[in-house]
Design a protein around this motif. Structure first.
Motif, PDB file in Angstrom:
ATOM      1  N   THR A 126       7.036  -7.987  -6.161  1.00  0.00           N
ATOM      2  CA  THR A 126       7.359  -7.580  -4.796  1.00  0.00           C
ATOM      3  C   THR A 126       8.798  -7.899  -4.415  1.00  0.00           C
ATOM      4  N   ASP A 128       3.203 -11.193   3.619  1.00  0.00           N
ATOM      5  CA  ASP A 128       2.773 -12.397   2.905  1.00  0.00           C
ATOM      6  C   ASP A 128       1.680 -13.051   3.728  1.00  0.00           C
ATOM      7  N   HIS A 139       2.174 -14.862  -1.570  1.00  0.00           N
ATOM      8  CA  HIS A 139       1.427 -13.636  -1.868  1.00  0.00           C
ATOM      9  C   HIS A 139       2.202 -12.427  -1.345  1.00  0.00           C
ATOM     10  N   THR A 169       3.821  -8.859  -0.811  1.00  0.00           N
ATOM     11  CA  THR A 169       3.383  -7.487  -1.104  1.00  0.00           C
ATOM     12  C   THR A 169       4.189  -6.474  -0.282  1.00  0.00           C
ATOM     13  N   ALA A 221       2.387  -5.554  -6.911  1.00  0.00           N
ATOM     14  CA  ALA A 221       1.927  -5.782  -5.537  1.00  0.00           C
ATOM     15  C   ALA A 221       2.835  -5.141  -4.503  1.00  0.00           C
ATOM     16  N   PHE A 274       1.290  -2.100  -2.572  1.00  0.00           N
ATOM     17  CA  PHE A 274       0.157  -2.218  -1.667  1.00  0.00           C
ATOM     18  C   PHE A 274       0.533  -1.591  -0.316  1.00  0.00           C
ATOM     19  N   ILE A 334      -1.201  -5.578   2.869  1.00  0.00           N
ATOM     20  CA  ILE A 334      -1.665  -6.740   2.128  1.00  0.00           C
ATOM     21  C   ILE A 334      -3.189  -6.819   2.186  1.00  0.00           C
ATOM     22  N   HIS A 342      -6.177 -13.592  -2.754  1.00  0.00           N
ATOM     23  CA  HIS A 342      -5.104 -13.989  -3.656  1.00  0.00           C
ATOM     24  C   HIS A 342      -4.850 -12.768  -4.532  1.00  0.00           C
ATOM     25  N   THR A 343      -3.603 -12.401  -4.733  1.00  0.00           N
ATOM     26  CA  THR A 343      -3.270 -11.023  -5.110  1.00  0.00           C
ATOM     27  C   THR A 343      -3.326 -10.714  -6.604  1.00  0.00           C
ATOM     28  N   PRO A 372      -6.176  -8.021  -7.612  1.00  0.00           N
ATOM     29  CA  PRO A 372      -5.827  -6.676  -7.126  1.00  0.00           C
ATOM     30  C   PRO A 372      -4.665  -6.036  -7.874  1.00  0.00           C
ATOM     31  N   VAL A 373      -3.681  -6.839  -8.281  1.00  0.00           N
ATOM     32  CA  VAL A 373      -2.554  -6.281  -9.039  1.00  0.00           C
ATOM     33  C   VAL A 373      -3.031  -5.740 -10.385  1.00  0.00           C
TER      34      VAL A 373
END
Length: 606
Positions: free
Chosen positions: A305, A343, A537, A539, A573, A576, A579, A583-584, A587-588
């Motif tokens: 990001t 974030d 976090h 994104t 990320a 996205f 967000i 915790h990312t 998903p990534v």
């Protein structure tokens, strides 16, 4: 359990810079040796997965350019040690943000992983996906193919869960391993937290990754560890030495490579095309030489990001006025590049607790640390295998009443259905056995309730500090610049204070260290501004969406292609649309899995 080997040393397929690219920018005829179907910028969480999936086809060649190196020494695999980004030798990039205007003008440290595996090499290993409603929100925003039903198969495809039965949403055949820890005895406070949560109306949900998990529950996080209880990053999972060696003829990895810009050439009709990547040695002492690798089909930016928008801007893709200010030729005016940084933010409630029930007990009692490390090395058990927090509470703040109890509004039977975007939790209450503040509290046992806002409205920016690619980007975190973020934080702080009081009534000795003076709105808002911190976090700086969106113009389309640039995608990320409440890391990986399928389905000729 003896992870004292850097498994990647000497692995075929790992290239030096001069083997990966041609020095300078030679004529086309000299580039055949340095031409790849795909060049992936960044071998982190997304890049590792994407490279592995693309090279399942032996006819496809891929070059990974990674700014960092391998993070596979023994300390990099021990969960407790590797989760400390401040340890000596940790593979991290760290620098200061711009002063955060609405957080008392404080600058905050920006941290990201710089190694193969990326931030998954230094994070807390939590494997969380976020509620289905978060992805359904992505689809609502116009991103077809990114609703929960679309992305659920990719979560299951990538994983092997050691703690849950195989199902439609949980996988047992993927390369990436995870497990849950169910002990309530490692940390003595855990049982008290659970009882306090239940007293506040929270029920236990056995699998946070289940799409039926309600919008208010306490849970145990899965963590990304292999069967030997070692940290298991996507790089460990998708590109282990055996895979890299088997694919050495068509998969190349070049560590310690700093990308300086993407080569963009005119493609007619106001279009440009990405045709290659310029890079240098990350080590400034070797920065005298520049190298170039050509992409036959596509360049995919997976630099994270903070890194991805920097590389696009260095290449002339970004907000026109900003690029001109930095003296960079504008190739494509995309105002969304580096904008809309999001974030998760957290405000810690800090208490003194028994030193033996805190991670800081290892600092005060070195022999205990030695004993725990030996326990881990010999058995895979004990504190060195265990996550920082044993349980976590998720809740939609609208469900908390004035006594900080879960209260379902009358006539709202579906209020807990987290498939609905409006119902998703916006708070995560994290009980942590350590000091989560910037204050030094020596020789003190510390227990923290981290009050996390996981759906903030505030956003910041990532901009170039200079046109020098070695300079860190200029990060404005933007915390609390939307004042509506303060309301859910107030509810979260009151809930945390109520849980702590319940624990004291149970006989657990908590003493207030850093807490609000009172629980009225003004005191809580002042406390939030004085103590808010990042959750790392980051994104949404190259967000997926329409280029002509008047409110938040997108950078990539639903196939992650950069608007108006042929042969260029972003996959991490940063894409996205908003967000997610998780915790990312997981998903990534799901985004990378889907991106790989999209790319495989494309015709070979661009």
């Amino acid at each position: 359990m003896w992870p004292f080997v850097s498994e990647q040393a000497g692995t075929p397929g790992v290239l030096a810079l001069e083997e990966a690219g041609a020095e300078g920018h030679p004529i086309v005829e000299d580039l055949n040796k340095y031409t790849y179907d795909y060049i992936i910028i960044g071998g982190g969480t997304a890049g590792s997965c994407l490279a592995a999936r693309l090279t399942e086809d032996p006819k496809v060649s891929v070059l990974i350019l990674e700014r960092g190196t391998f993070a596979n020494g023994w300390a990099d695999r021990v969960p407790l040690i590797s989760s400390n980004p401040y340890r000596e030798g940790a593979p991290v990039g760290r620098w200061w943000s711009r002063p955060v205007e609405h957080a008392e003008g404080r600058s905050m440290e920006v941290v990201c992983g710089e190694a193969l595996g990326g931030t998954s090499a230094i994070n807390c290993m939590f494997y969380t996906r976020g509620p289905p409603g978060d992805y359904n929100r992505w689809k609502e925003l116009g991103n077809e193919g990114w609703g929960y039903d679309d992305i659920e198969p990719y979560f299951a495809k990538s994983e092997t869960t050691h703690s849950h039965p195989e199902s439609q949403f949980r996988g047992k055949k993927g390369p990436w391993q995870n497990r849950a820890f169910t002990s309530t005895t490692i940390w003595k406070h855990t049982a008290r937290v659970i009882r306090a949560a239940e007293n506040a109306g929270f029920n236990y949900s056995p699998d946070l990754s289940s799409p039926s998990t309600p919008a208010a529950a306490y849970v145990r996080h899965d963590v990304s560890q292999d069967s030997a209880k070692r940290r298991h990053t996507p790089f460990n999972a998708f590109l282990p030495p055996k895979v890299v060696q088997e694919r050495q003829h068509h998969l190349k990895i070049c560590p310690n490579a700093l990308v300086t810009r993407i080569e963009l050439t005119s493609s007619g009709a106001d279009l440009v095309q990405a045709t290659g990547v310029h890079f240098e040695a990350t080590d400034f002492r070797r920065a005298g030489k520049s190298f170039f690798a050509r992409a036959r089909r596509e360049v995919v930016v997976c630099a994270g990001t903070l890194g991805s928008p920097q590389i696009l801007q260095l290449s002339g893709i970004g907000p026109k006025a900003h690029l001109e200010e930095k003296g960079i030729q504008v190739v494509r005016n995309l105002p969304g590049v580096g904008s809309y940084l999001q974030d998760h933010v957290a405000v810690p409630l800090t208490f003194e607790a028994p030193i033996d029930d805190s991670i800081h007990g290892l600092e005060v009692h070195p022999m205990k640390a030695v004993k725990e490390l030996l326990t881990y090395l010999l058995t895979g058990r004990g504190l060195f295998s265990y996550p920082f927090q044993a349980v976590t509470i998720y809740v939609a703040s609208r469900l908390l009443d004035d006594k900080s109890r879960v209260s379902i509004p009358s006539g709202s039977a579906d209020a807990l259905d987290a498939r609905v975007p409006a119902n998703c939790p916006d708070l995560e209450i994290m009980p942590v056995a350590s000091n989560c503040t910037d204050h030094d509290l020596p020789r003190t046992g510390v227990f923290t309730f981290m009050i996390g806002l996981i759906h903030p409205k505030s956003h910041g920016t990532v901009r170039l500090a200079t046109r020098n690619p070695r300079a860190r980007p200029d990060v404005d975190l933007g915390f609390l610049n939307d004042s509506t973020d303060l309301a859910p934080l107030r509810k979260g702080l009151r809930l945390g204070a109520s849980l702590a009081e319940d624990m004291r009534k149970q006989g657990y000795p908590l003493k207030e260290l850093i807490v609000p003076a009172t629980l009225d709105d003004a005191a809580l808002d002042a406390f939030s501004r004085a103590n808010v911190r990042t959750c790392y976090h980051y994104t949404s700086t190259c967000r997926m969406g329409a280029e002509n969106d008047q409110e938040r113009p997108g950078v990539v389309d639903a196939e992650l292609r950069v608007h108006g640039v042929k042969g260029l995608r972003v996959c991490d990320a940063s894409v996205f649309p908003e967000i997610v409440g998780a915790h990312t890391m997981a998903p990534v990986v799901a985004v990378a899995e889907r991106c790989a399928d999209i790319m495989k389905a494309c015709p070979k000729a661009l």
